[in-house]
Write an enzyme that holds these catalytic residues in place. Structure first.
Site, mmCIF file in Angstrom:
data_model
loop_
_atom_site.group_PDB
_atom_site.id
_atom_site.type_symbol
_atom_site.label_atom_id
_atom_site.label_comp_id
_atom_site.label_asym_id
_atom_site.label_seq_id
_atom_site.Cartn_x
_atom_site.Cartn_y
_atom_site.Cartn_z
ATOM 1 N N GLU A 90 -2.929 10.894 -2.446
ATOM 2 C CA GLU A 90 -3.995 10.520 -1.514
ATOM 3 C C GLU A 90 -4.138 11.572 -0.420
ATOM 4 O O GLU A 90 -3.150 12.101 0.084
ATOM 5 C CB GLU A 90 -3.672 9.159 -0.896
ATOM 6 C CG GLU A 90 -4.676 8.645 0.113
ATOM 7 C CD GLU A 90 -4.292 7.274 0.669
ATOM 8 O OE1 GLU A 90 -4.920 6.850 1.650
ATOM 9 O OE2 GLU A 90 -3.370 6.639 0.121
ATOM 10 N N GLU B 176 -9.164 9.541 8.503
ATOM 11 C CA GLU B 176 -9.277 8.161 8.963
ATOM 12 C C GLU B 176 -9.610 8.125 10.447
ATOM 13 O O GLU B 176 -9.198 8.994 11.219
ATOM 14 C CB GLU B 176 -7.981 7.391 8.707
ATOM 15 C CG GLU B 176 -7.755 7.099 7.234
ATOM 16 C CD GLU B 176 -6.591 6.157 7.013
ATOM 17 O OE1 GLU B 176 -6.818 5.032 6.524
ATOM 18 O OE2 GLU B 176 -5.450 6.546 7.321
ATOM 19 N N TRP C 39 -12.873 -0.935 6.864
ATOM 20 C CA TRP C 39 -11.987 -2.043 6.530
ATOM 21 C C TRP C 39 -11.335 -2.626 7.774
ATOM 22 O O TRP C 39 -11.165 -1.947 8.790
ATOM 23 C CB TRP C 39 -10.937 -1.637 5.504
ATOM 24 C CG TRP C 39 -10.013 -0.518 5.873
ATOM 25 C CD1 TRP C 39 -10.277 0.818 5.813
ATOM 26 C CD2 TRP C 39 -8.651 -0.634 6.325
ATOM 27 N NE1 TRP C 39 -9.182 1.540 6.200
ATOM 28 C CE2 TRP C 39 -8.161 0.685 6.516
ATOM 29 C CE3 TRP C 39 -7.807 -1.726 6.579
ATOM 30 C CZ2 TRP C 39 -6.866 0.938 6.960
ATOM 31 C CZ3 TRP C 39 -6.512 -1.471 7.014
ATOM 32 C CH2 TRP C 39 -6.051 -0.164 7.190
ATOM 33 N N THR D 269 0.231 -1.855 11.704
ATOM 34 C CA THR D 269 -1.124 -1.487 11.285
ATOM 35 C C THR D 269 -2.145 -1.942 12.322
ATOM 36 O O THR D 269 -3.076 -1.204 12.658
ATOM 37 C CB THR D 269 -1.447 -2.107 9.915
ATOM 38 O OG1 THR D 269 -0.518 -1.627 8.946
ATOM 39 C CG2 THR D 269 -2.859 -1.753 9.474
#
Length: 372
Positions: free
Chosen positions: A164, A168, A257, A268
């Site tokens: 990946e 972000e 998201w 998170t």
């Protein structure tokens, strides 16, 4: 928390669509059985669309259980015309000449010729995936980010074995972006971990072009054409002599998201700027949060000796499935579900029967998402 009523019905739903999915989890040490050979990106075994993008060959029944991956193609994508976006990914049959993108979850809109990806309190956000894979190349996205605590904007590349590369934009910060990468799902540490790049002009109100320049030995992140970070493959070699460097074909993914919700880990939530305020005036006036994408460009890098003969249309995993450095070869093997032998499950069908199969696929994928 999953409502008890949904938990009670999961076995029945999976049984009803046993030809599509099984309530069998899969990983590299516990691969899928032959009657449900494909390990989906959600970590469950099945057939049909489970064998397409996100299908993990190392956790599937055999290394070639997953369908071959559509090969990279130079392109400039704009979104005034969205007919080449398939808004329900469970209808996708592997034909990358028909569709450029699939909506894996959530919903999209046309916003004055740009692509709007939507986040609501109930839809879990929106993710768009390219139908073609990039195996080294330069990928750029011109977009406007969100600006709300707990809401994350992402532009990434993701391989079927979790290599990946990320851009972000978490939370309400509209003056910086974060670069990161992962190797087969492993989070980097030390000097190669994620970095923050500041000094940007309001990323919500202004379009910026974010670039991932991914080459066999060097990975570079750029903003508006200016290099902000460079990573050498040689810098990622671990104590065992293995380069923890993204090195497998990857889909391009764009998403908005909800990280600031109670089901996410506290770390998170904090990274994303706290819990989402669903009473934010932006949300109450529009009925959703959103991200705007103006365009995406792709320039492919050819890196391997290709097979001779017919036109090459796909990438396949070869060699030993336990190898730390997978072998990727170009192939003329079809990417289509209906071109597969019986080992790949039933083909996608047209007409009314096809509609039933597709609905079953969608339901099975939804169940998998709930299980996770």
């Amino acid at each position: 928390m999953i409502p008890s009523g949904i938990i009670a019905t999961i076995p029945l739903l999976l049984t009803a669509f046993s030809g599509v999915a099984k309530a069998t989890s899969c990983n590299a040490t516990s691969p899928c059985p032959s009657d449900a050979p494909c390990c989906s990106e959600f970590g469950f075994c099945g057939t049909g669309s489970f064998c397409l993008g996100g299908c993990n060959p190392f956790a599937s029944n055999t290394l070639d259980s997953c369908r071959p991956e559509p090969i990279c193609q130079n392109a400039n994508y704009t979104f005034a015309d969205q007919t080449r976006i398939l808004t329900n990914s469970t209808f996708f049959d592997g034909n990358a000449t028909e569709y450029d993108w699939t909506v894996d979850e959530g919903s999209i809109q046309n916003s004055n010729g740009d692509l709007a990806m939507i986040l609501t309190q109930t839809n879990g956000g929106t993710r768009l995936s390219s139908t073609r894979f990039v195996y080294y190349g330069t990928v750029s996205a011109k977009l406007k980010t969100g600006r709300w605590g707990g809401v994350v904007t992402a532009f990434i590349t993701m391989s079927d074995i979790k290599d990946e590369i990320d851009w972000e934009f978490p939370g309400a910060n509209t003056t910086s972006g974060q670069s990161n990468y992962f190797w087969q799902g492993v989070i980097p540490t030390g000097p190669t971990k994620g970095l923050t790049h500041g000094g940007l002009q309001d990323t919500f109100s202004n379009y910026h072009t974010y670039t991932i320049d991914w080459q066999p030995d060097t990975l570079t992140w750029l903003i508006d054409g200016a290099v902000v970070r460079t990573l050498k493959k040689s810098d990622t070699i671990n104590s065992a002599g293995v380069a923890n460097y993204p090195a497998t074909p990857s889909r391009i993914q764009l998403s908005i998201w909800p990280a600031g919700i109670s089901s996410e880990p506290q770390g998170t939530v904090e990274w994303a700027g706290g819990m989402i305020n669903w009473n934010d005036p932006d949300y109450t006036s529009a009925g959703h949060f959103y991200v705007l994408v103006h365009s995406v460009s792709v320039t492919c890098t050819g890196t391997q000796t290709v097979q001779s003969g017919s036109d090459l249309v796909s990438y396949v995993y070869g060699g030993n499935r336990s190898a730390t450095s997978p072998t990727i070869v170009y192939s003329n093997s079809s990417t289509l579900l209906n071109a597969a032998s019986s080992r790949f499950g039933s083909p996608v069908l047209g007409g009314a029967r096809g509609m039933v199969v597709a609905l079953g696929l969608g339901l099975a994928l939804a169940v998998n998402a709930v299980l996770l």
